[in-house]
Design a protein around this motif. Structure first.
Motif, PDB file in Angstrom:
ATOM      1  N   GLU A  75      41.496  41.781  37.802  1.00 29.33           N
ATOM      2  CA  GLU A  75      42.550  42.222  37.003  1.00 29.33           C
ATOM      3  C   GLU A  75      42.113  42.737  35.726  1.00 29.33           C
ATOM      4  O   GLU A  75      41.506  42.210  35.077  1.00 29.33           O
ATOM      5  N   LYS A  92      47.022  44.566  35.735  1.00 30.10           N
ATOM      6  CA  LYS A  92      46.822  45.386  36.671  1.00 30.10           C
ATOM      7  C   LYS A  92      45.891  45.005  37.810  1.00 30.10           C
ATOM      8  O   LYS A  92      44.603  45.178  37.706  1.00 30.10           O
ATOM      9  N   GLU A  98      50.609  47.822  38.592  1.00 26.82           N
ATOM     10  CA  GLU A  98      50.592  47.267  37.319  1.00 26.82           C
ATOM     11  C   GLU A  98      52.177  46.596  37.168  1.00 26.82           C
ATOM     12  O   GLU A  98      53.217  47.031  37.494  1.00 26.82           O
TER      13      GLU A  98
END
Length: 164
Positions: A75, A92, A98
């Protein structure tokens, strides 16, 4: 006894007010203890996080989870200061939307972000245990039950590949 309870109530109110004021005046630079490279102590080699120092109103980070020699999760993360002066953590993750989490609590050695509307997690925490160790965690309700996942991290030298 009523005076004692009144004093306890006053102290509790002052503590809540202090936390609210601290959250409103939080400085992104106060999180620079998180900057650097971290490996997950109970994870496979390559599992961990890397954070840049605060600059321009944002700290940028990445995380990767490796299992059986393959990256199974990653991420992109950022902690930024909004125009209103609030700190917000945004992540995200791989193959997910997100999500942003507002600052709930900040002290010299801990930062906690929360988004009660998010599916899971609803809370993200980082606690500095020492200059070389950080305890990260995510927690919240999942399938009707409270769940918490801990990520013990230790500081490592950031790897740099040299050109040959």
């Amino acid at each position: 006894m009523p005076k004692c309870l009144s004093l306890l109530g006053l102290l509790a109110s002052a503590s809540v007010l202090h936390s609210a004021v601290a959250a409103e005046t939080a400085s992104l630079g106060s999180l620079n203890w998180l900057a650097g490279c971290w490996t997950q102590t109970n994870g496979e080699t390559g599992t961990g996080e890397q954070w840049m120092t605060a600059a321009g109103g944002v700290m940028l980070g990445t995380a990767r989870t490796v299992k059986n020699g393959r990256a199974v999760g990653w991420e992109f993360m950022r902690i930024e200061e909004t125009e209103a002066g609030q700190l917000v953590f945004t992540a995200k993750p791989r193959r997910e939307a997100e999500a942003s989490f507002a600052l709930l609590r900040l002290s010299e050695n801990e930062v906690v972000f929360e988004n009660a509307q998010h599916d899971f997690p609803q809370r993200i925490s980082y606690r500095r245990d020492s200059a070389q160790a950080v305890s990260a965690s995510i927690e919240g309700m999942l399938k009707g039950r409270l769940k918490k996942i801990d990520y013990p991290l230790k500081r490592v030298v950031c790897e740099v590949t040299k050109e040959t």
